[in-house]
Scaffold this active site. Structure first.
Site, PDB file in Angstrom:
ATOM      1  CE1 TYR A 194      -3.276  -2.775   0.257  1.00  0.00           C
ATOM      2  CE2 TYR A 194      -3.757  -2.113   2.503  1.00  0.00           C
ATOM      3  CZ  TYR A 194      -4.009  -2.917   1.413  1.00  0.00           C
ATOM      4  OH  TYR A 194      -4.997  -3.867   1.496  1.00  0.00           O
ATOM      5  CG  HIS A 200      -2.165  -8.617   0.071  1.00  0.00           C
ATOM      6  ND1 HIS A 200      -1.582  -7.388  -0.062  1.00  0.00           N
ATOM      7  CD2 HIS A 200      -3.485  -8.374  -0.013  1.00  0.00           C
ATOM      8  CE1 HIS A 200      -2.493  -6.456  -0.206  1.00  0.00           C
ATOM      9  NE2 HIS A 200      -3.664  -7.029  -0.190  1.00  0.00           N
ATOM     10  N   PRO A 239     -16.138  -2.934   2.444  1.00  0.00           N
ATOM     11  CG  PRO A 239     -16.289  -2.146   4.642  1.00  0.00           C
ATOM     12  CD  PRO A 239     -15.292  -2.448   3.555  1.00  0.00           C
ATOM     13  CG  LEU A 240     -18.808   1.402   3.251  1.00  0.00           C
ATOM     14  CD1 LEU A 240     -18.415   2.786   3.758  1.00  0.00           C
ATOM     15  CD2 LEU A 240     -20.273   1.095   3.622  1.00  0.00           C
ATOM     16  N   GLY A 271     -16.686   2.515  -2.058  1.00  0.00           N
ATOM     17  CA  GLY A 271     -17.305   3.834  -2.030  1.00  0.00           C
ATOM     18  C   GLY A 271     -18.623   3.930  -2.760  1.00  0.00           C
ATOM     19  CG  PHE A 272     -20.965   2.132  -6.636  1.00  0.00           C
ATOM     20  CD1 PHE A 272     -20.279   2.239  -7.826  1.00  0.00           C
ATOM     21  CD2 PHE A 272     -22.338   2.304  -6.654  1.00  0.00           C
ATOM     22  CE1 PHE A 272     -20.939   2.525  -9.016  1.00  0.00           C
ATOM     23  CE2 PHE A 272     -23.009   2.586  -7.833  1.00  0.00           C
ATOM     24  CZ  PHE A 272     -22.304   2.706  -9.027  1.00  0.00           C
TER      25      PHE A 272
END
Length: 323
Positions: A50, A120, A200-201, A204-205
């Site tokens: 990241y 990962h 989990p979102l 962002g959508f």
């Protein structure tokens, strides 16, 4: 702060964690990380890859997290990952690479040990027994405390768990990514393994904040994902509109509704929504107070059943890494 147990080895974290993948290296991110800790968030999720996408460097986001934790180490559970590389089209999991990676992550984080260490993505050319066996040795050596896998198949999870008990499986799970419900989620319940839900979102959508493709910055990685493109985007927007309508009736935000639904799916589930902004962390934590009745859950099932999302969840290369 409500807490949840991940696995049966003693790991306990806040019911909502914080994903740090998209945090830029700046003071606002430090403020957000420290503010989240002040609000009771104890689980911070990062990875060695990241923060370094643009220049091919490892450990950039880990360094950011490490700076934010100075003087606060005993307040948090730090989760990081190894295995995705810039130099290869496949993830890596051989013993030498695992050892090299953990030492690099400890250095970047500035820590003596890592609480939760994930592979990962699976290395299909290396037996999982070798990878997890090496991670088990790292537990004995005190470099890591708990072991996890990310985006692994049920068969790989079983084999890994037989080598050393897994504390967590991390995989995508949300109202528009429910594939895990077929096999992986039931398996974590069967084996007593925690489930950490990333994105989990819906990247962002599901927040309702993205109304058109042009709302995404020109350099936003989500532009590469099929669910954000063309007719897929429009179809997915229709589902989000229904979620927004229900959230308005429940007097909560679409994000809070989506997270509350996830939390209702099992006591072993810990969502880790990612955000750069402290006010969004605060808003997300409001999901812990959203109560969903049987009728609410039935309505959610009707408007967002498994398979409702249009388009694949990853770009082609990343799909090759997922079992």
């Amino acid at each position: 702060m409500k807490t949840r147990k991940l696995g049966n080895q003693g790991l306990e974290v806040s019911a909502l964690g914080l994903g740090t993948m998209m945090m830029p290296d700046n003071e606002e991110s430090i403020h957000t990380l420290q503010g989240a800790i002040d609000l009771g968030v104890t689980m911070l999720d990062t990875a060695d890859i990241y923060g370094g996408f643009e220049h091919g460097r490892y450990g950039e986001n880990e360094k950011l997290v490490g700076r934010a934790l100075r003087g606060r180490r005993d307040q948090v559970i730090v989760a990081t990952k190894f295995g995705i590389t810039y130099s290869s089209e496949k993830p890596k999991g051989d013993a030498a690479y695992v050892r090299k990676s953990v030492d690099a992550s400890l250095y970047s984080l500035g820590l003596d040990y890592i609480d939760l260490y994930y592979q990962h993505r699976p290395d299909v050319e290396v037996p999982i027994e070798e990878t997890v066996g090496t991670m088990a040795d790292l537990v004995k050596e005190g470099k890591i405390r708990y072991i996890g896998l990310s985006e692994a198949s049920p068969e790989r999870i079983r084999r890994a768990h037989a080598v050393h008990p897994l504390s967590a499986i991390e995989s995508e799970y949300s109202l528009w990514s429910r594939e895990t419900e077929d096999e992986v989620l039931p398996l974590t319940q069967e084996l007593g393994i925690g489930y950490v839900a990333f994105s989990p979102l819906g990247r962002g959508f599901l927040t309702g904040q993205i109304k058109s493709f042009d709302d995404l910055p020109a350099d936003d990685y989500r532009r590469m994902y099929p669910r954000f493109q063309g007719e897929n985007f429009n179809k997915n927007l229709e589902v989000v509109a229904l979620i927004e309508e229900m959230a308005a009736r429940k007097e909560c935000t679409p994000s809070q509704l989506a997270l509350a639904w996830l939390l209702s799916r099992g006591e072993q589930i810990v969502p880790i929504p990612g955000t750069k902004h402290l006010d969004r962390v605060r808003q997300n934590l409001g999901a812990l107070d959203v109560q969903l009745s049987a009728d609410d859950l039935a309505e959610i099932e009707r408007i967002s059943p498994q398979g409702i999302a249009s388009g694949q969840r990853f770009a082609e290369l990343e799909l090759n890494w997922v079992e």
